[in-house]
Each structure stands twice: as structure tokens, then as C-alpha cells.
Design a protein around this motif. Structure first.
Motif, mmCIF file in Angstrom:
data_model
loop_
_atom_site.group_PDB
_atom_site.id
_atom_site.type_symbol
_atom_site.label_atom_id
_atom_site.label_comp_id
_atom_site.label_asym_id
_atom_site.label_seq_id
_atom_site.Cartn_x
_atom_site.Cartn_y
_atom_site.Cartn_z
ATOM 1 N N GLY A 38 0.815 -1.216 0.000
ATOM 2 C CA GLY A 38 0.000 0.000 0.000
ATOM 3 C C GLY A 38 0.844 1.260 0.000
ATOM 4 O O GLY A 38 0.541 2.230 -0.700
ATOM 5 N N TYR A 39 1.910 1.258 0.777
ATOM 6 C CA TYR A 39 2.809 2.410 0.825
ATOM 7 C C TYR A 39 3.489 2.625 -0.529
ATOM 8 O O TYR A 39 3.682 3.758 -0.964
ATOM 9 N N THR A 40 3.821 1.545 -1.203
ATOM 10 C CA THR A 40 4.444 1.647 -2.521
ATOM 11 C C THR A 40 3.470 2.261 -3.520
ATOM 12 O O THR A 40 3.864 3.087 -4.356
ATOM 13 N N PHE A 41 2.195 1.890 -3.456
ATOM 14 C CA PHE A 41 1.182 2.517 -4.309
ATOM 15 C C PHE A 41 1.106 4.015 -4.039
ATOM 16 O O PHE A 41 1.025 4.830 -4.964
ATOM 17 N N LEU A 43 3.493 5.966 -2.763
ATOM 18 C CA LEU A 43 4.720 6.600 -3.253
ATOM 19 C C LEU A 43 4.699 6.775 -4.775
ATOM 20 O O LEU A 43 5.089 7.822 -5.293
ATOM 21 N N ALA A 44 4.250 5.752 -5.492
ATOM 22 C CA ALA A 44 4.228 5.810 -6.957
ATOM 23 C C ALA A 44 3.273 6.896 -7.454
ATOM 24 O O ALA A 44 3.608 7.663 -8.358
ATOM 25 N N GLY A 45 2.107 6.980 -6.871
ATOM 26 C CA GLY A 45 1.139 7.997 -7.280
ATOM 27 C C GLY A 45 1.616 9.400 -6.979
ATOM 28 O O GLY A 45 1.485 10.317 -7.806
ATOM 29 N N ASN A 46 2.191 9.590 -5.794
ATOM 30 C CA ASN A 46 2.686 10.907 -5.411
ATOM 31 C C ASN A 46 3.858 11.330 -6.299
ATOM 32 O O ASN A 46 3.949 12.482 -6.731
ATOM 33 N N ALA A 47 4.781 10.402 -6.569
ATOM 34 C CA ALA A 47 5.927 10.722 -7.415
ATOM 35 C C ALA A 47 5.479 11.069 -8.837
ATOM 36 O O ALA A 47 6.009 12.007 -9.453
ATOM 37 N N VAL A 95 5.525 6.340 -13.238
ATOM 38 C CA VAL A 95 6.536 5.906 -12.273
ATOM 39 C C VAL A 95 6.264 4.446 -11.933
ATOM 40 O O VAL A 95 5.152 4.104 -11.520
ATOM 41 N N GLU A 96 7.269 3.613 -12.124
ATOM 42 C CA GLU A 96 7.160 2.190 -11.791
ATOM 43 C C GLU A 96 8.095 1.896 -10.627
ATOM 44 O O GLU A 96 9.291 2.209 -10.691
ATOM 45 N N LEU A 97 7.558 1.314 -9.571
ATOM 46 C CA LEU A 97 8.331 0.983 -8.378
ATOM 47 C C LEU A 97 8.260 -0.509 -8.113
ATOM 48 O O LEU A 97 7.196 -1.120 -8.247
#
Length: 125
Positions: A38-41, A43-47, A95-97
Motif C-alpha cells: 500500500g505504501y508503494t502505491f 509513493l508511486a502515485g505521489n511521485a 513511475v514504476e516501483l
């Protein structure tokens, strides 16, 4: 309960806890991994949003500004791939994380989370 029955049950709580403890640890690890996903989602959206805004407002190297802004707030433990193409009048950021396994910076799951955003190019005089 009589004295003999209570004496036979002595220690059963410890045995039950010892049997369930690995299951409790496993469940905690699964919950933590879900939190990281969830945190990665997030981060990706914000970035992607930050990158699209910076790219749309940039004068000159819009793709470079977009990529720099997208990576600016990302923690170093997340492996990021950023692209910022211009589609018509809209600067898109993708952005792909990679999702880390339990501890950011160690291993990554074979799962990539993608965040996308767009911002209209600003008028330039």
C-alpha cells in the motif's frame, strides 16, 4: 476443578502458545507486507503527480525536470523507473516501483507498482 485435574492441565497454556507463536509471526509478516504494498502505491502515485506538475511547468528540459521531481521524494530503497512523455498538450508521468519484501532495500517482489499522472502544459510566452 479438583486438585488432580488442575495438576494435569499445568503447562498447557505454554504448549498452546508455543504452537501458535509461529502462526502469529507469519500473520504479522503478511500484514506488514500488505502495508508495504500500500505504501508503494502511495509513493508511486505521489511521485508521478509531482513529476507531471514539474514537467508541465518546466522551461527547457521538461522530461529531465519531470524525472528529477518524481525521484526527489522517493526513498532510496525503492527502485524507480520514470518516463515523462508529452502526449498532445499533456505532460504524462509514469513511475514504476518495485515492491520490497518485508524490509525496504533488501529484496523486491516480482511485482511492479505503477503510478501515472498528467498535467496540462503551461502556456509559454
Amino acid at each position: 476443578m479438583t486438585g488432580a485435574a488442575a495438576h494435569r492441565d499445568r503447562g498447557s497454556t505454554i504448549v498452546e502458545f508455543a504452537g501458535l507463536f509461529p502462526l502469529i509471526l507469519l500473520m504479522m509478516a503478511v500484514i506488514w507486507q500488505c502495508i508495504l504494498i500500500g505504501y508503494t502505491f502511495s509513493l508511486a502515485g505521489n511521485a508521478a503527480d509531482a513529476g507531471a506538475r514539474a514537467g508541465a511547468a518546466a522551461r527547457g528540459d521538461a522530461e529531465g525536470a519531470c524525472a528529477a521531481a518524481a525521484r526527489e521524494d522517493l526513498p532510496g530503497a525503492w527502485d524507480a523507473s520514470v518516463s515523462c512523455p508529452l502526449e498532445g498538450d499533456v505532460r504524462r508521468a509514469r513511475v514504476e516501483l518495485r515492491v520490497p519484501v518485508l524490509f525496504p532495500g533488501a529484496f523486491s517482489l516480482p511485482v511492479t507498482v505503477t503510478g501515472t499522472a498528467g498535467a496540462a502544459e503551461e502556456d509559454r510566452p
